[in-house]
Design an enzyme around this catalytic site. Structure first.
Site, PDB file in Angstrom:
ATOM      1  N   LYS A  22     -17.335 -10.626  10.949  1.00 30.84           N
ATOM      2  CA  LYS A  22     -16.809  -9.672   9.962  1.00 30.84           C
ATOM      3  C   LYS A  22     -16.878 -10.302   8.574  1.00 30.84           C
ATOM      4  O   LYS A  22     -15.927 -10.918   8.102  1.00 30.84           O
ATOM      5  CB  LYS A  22     -15.367  -9.306  10.318  1.00 30.84           C
ATOM      6  CG  LYS A  22     -14.689  -8.394   9.317  1.00 30.84           C
ATOM      7  CD  LYS A  22     -13.410  -7.798   9.871  1.00 30.84           C
ATOM      8  CE  LYS A  22     -12.694  -6.989   8.799  1.00 30.84           C
ATOM      9  NZ  LYS A  22     -11.637  -6.145   9.325  1.00 30.84           N
ATOM     10  N   GLU A  54     -13.826 -13.756  10.712  1.00 31.72           N
ATOM     11  CA  GLU A  54     -13.803 -13.085   9.401  1.00 31.72           C
ATOM     12  C   GLU A  54     -13.705 -14.078   8.241  1.00 31.72           C
ATOM     13  O   GLU A  54     -12.610 -14.460   7.831  1.00 31.72           O
ATOM     14  CB  GLU A  54     -12.628 -12.097   9.320  1.00 31.72           C
ATOM     15  CG  GLU A  54     -12.606 -11.336   8.000  1.00 31.72           C
ATOM     16  CD  GLU A  54     -11.484 -10.310   7.883  1.00 31.72           C
ATOM     17  OE1 GLU A  54     -10.738 -10.106   8.855  1.00 31.72           O
ATOM     18  OE2 GLU A  54     -11.361  -9.721   6.809  1.00 31.72           O
ATOM     19  N   ARG A  57       0.841  -1.215   0.000  1.00 29.03           N
ATOM     20  CA  ARG A  57       0.000   0.000   0.000  1.00 29.03           C
ATOM     21  C   ARG A  57       0.868   1.255   0.000  1.00 29.03           C
ATOM     22  O   ARG A  57       0.589   2.222  -0.720  1.00 29.03           O
ATOM     23  CB  ARG A  57      -0.908   0.011   1.242  1.00 29.03           C
ATOM     24  CG  ARG A  57      -1.783  -1.213   1.395  1.00 29.03           C
ATOM     25  CD  ARG A  57      -3.235  -0.967   0.967  1.00 29.03           C
ATOM     26  NE  ARG A  57      -3.845  -2.211   0.496  1.00 29.03           N
ATOM     27  CZ  ARG A  57      -4.409  -3.135   1.271  1.00 29.03           C
ATOM     28  NH1 ARG A  57      -4.513  -2.932   2.565  1.00 29.03           N
ATOM     29  NH2 ARG A  57      -4.904  -4.236   0.752  1.00 29.03           N
TER      30      ARG A  57
HETATM   31  P1  13P Z   1     -10.464  -4.046   3.995  1.00 35.80           P
HETATM   32  O1  13P Z   1     -11.604  -3.282   4.578  1.00 35.80           O
HETATM   33  O2  13P Z   1      -9.432  -3.183   3.323  1.00 35.80           O
HETATM   34  O3  13P Z   1     -10.916  -5.218   3.174  1.00 35.80           O
HETATM   35  O4  13P Z   1      -9.659  -4.655   5.220  1.00 35.80           O
HETATM   36  C1  13P Z   1     -10.362  -5.233   6.248  1.00 35.80           C
HETATM   37  C2  13P Z   1      -9.614  -6.350   6.795  1.00 35.80           C
HETATM   38  O5  13P Z   1      -9.355  -6.415   7.973  1.00 35.80           O
HETATM   39  C3  13P Z   1      -9.183  -7.419   5.882  1.00 35.80           C
HETATM   40  O6  13P Z   1      -8.755  -8.523   6.616  1.00 35.80           O
END
Ligand code: 13P
Length: 344
Positions: free
Chosen positions: A220, A178, A34
């Site tokens: 998430k 997640e 990034r």
């Molecule tokens: P992004 O919102 O950029 O997808 O990142 C969230 C995240 O924690 C990815 O693991």
């Protein structure tokens, strides 16, 4: 406090009205990528400076209830010696920690991946907790092709995610669960919906098998979207309807909060889609909020560009996105508010 009370105390801080989570837990390769895209050098010190900028943004505590840190950041401090985790907790923001160790190909399931990091996790969590972390994050990824994710990929990832969640809860750490269905590819929204439903169904069956307390997790997920290379994009109402349908079919109402990842959407898309969900389902059984990485940080990182004299402007950019998403968390955002010249 026993572990259950600790979980509830942390959840209570994360679900406060108007707040969401900032994901600032990019791994070394990811933050380096990034930064590299903006010609910013990635060094211990530049990463510390950037994360210090985010965590000291005046007013951010109104919109950010928790921040996910990368392990390196948990060991870093401000110039005055204050540990970055303490900077957050003193402002009422809960520090969390990414604990997975990334993904490798899953044998027997070509094209699928599995996340590593379970060995020694309980010991690592104790150390992170001493340094202030009160929640953790573990990310599974599911790429979409005609054949992926395979039934084995869906099953194996659900098992690992549930084991991680059970270990966290035993340590009094809230697990962010997640399962990310990736945006890469040219698949339709309908195909994404089918995969998301199968994935979440398997994840909640596994959480049940591992006796995870649903009241003490944060889910998430990704939103239901067409692939990045699929044209046209879907309107926010279409994304909201499909995403809510999947969530209602798979996520028990005992789960207190769903904090979406942004997953490669633009900052505005991520805000508009979250807003549409809250506008469409004001009485949803769960909080519908954000745990964005890129969608909260992109403007700020670009504005900062690695220069100390840009810090105030970068903090303004970060605060603006946090405020916009906070409005979206209540279905009160509209596009007209979201241009930099609009009065705040
Ligand atoms: P992004 O919102 O950029 O997808 O990142 C969230 C995240 O924690 C990815 O693991």
């Amino acid at each position: 406090m026993d572990a259950r009370d600790e979980l509830q105390a942390t959840i209570a801080k994360l679900v406060v009205a108007g707040k969401g989570i900032l994901a600032a837990d990019e791994s070394l390769p990811t933050i380096t990528k990034r930064f590299g895209a903006l010609r910013i050098d990635s060094t211990d010190d530049s990463r510390r400076a950037y994360r210090s900028l985010l965590f000291t943004t005046p007013g951010a505590e109104e919109f950010i209830g928790g921040v996910i840190l990368f392990e390196e950041t948990l060991g870093q401090s401000l110039d005055d010696g204050t540990p970055l985790a303490d900077v957050l907790s003193r402002r009422g923001i809960v520090p969390g920690i990414k604990v997975d160790k990334g993904t490798v190909p899953l044998p027997g399931a070509p094209g699928d991946f599995i996340t590593q990091g379970l060995d020694g996790l309980a010991e690592r969590l104790k150390t992170y907790k001493q340094k202030g972390a009160r929640f953790a994050k573990w990310r599974e990824i599911y790429g979409i092709t005609d054949r992926n994710p395979t039934p084995l990929g869906i099953h194996a990832n659900a098992e690992v995610l549930a084991r991680y969640a059970a270990i966290c809860q035993e340590c009094g750490i809230v697990p962010i669960v997640e399962p990310e269905v990736l945006i890469d590819g040219d698949h339709t929204l309908e195909r994404c919906q089918e995969v998301a439903e199968a994935v979440l169904h398997a994840v909640f069956a596994a959480l049940n098998r591992y006796r995870v307390t649903l009241e003490g997790i944060v889910l998430k997920p990704s939103m239901v979207l067409p692939g990045k290379e699929h044209a046209p994009k879907a309107a926010p109402e279409v994304v909201a309807r499909a995403t809510l349908e999947v969530l209602r079919r798979t996520v028990p109402s005992a789960v207190p909060t769903i904090n979406f990842l942004s997953g490669g959407q633009s900052s505005i898309e991520a805000t508009a889609n979250l807003n549409a969900m809250n506008a469409m389902a004001p009485n949803a059984p769960w909080v519908l909020s954000y745990s964005y990485g890129r969608a909260l940080q992109d403007d700020a990182m670009r504005t900062w560009a690695g220069r100390a004299d840009n810090v105030p402007a970068a903090q303004d950019a970060f605060l603006r996105r946090a405020r916009m998403n906070s409005l979206a968390r209540h279905g009160k955002w509209d596009a007209a508010m979201d241009n930099p010249s609009a009065r705040q």
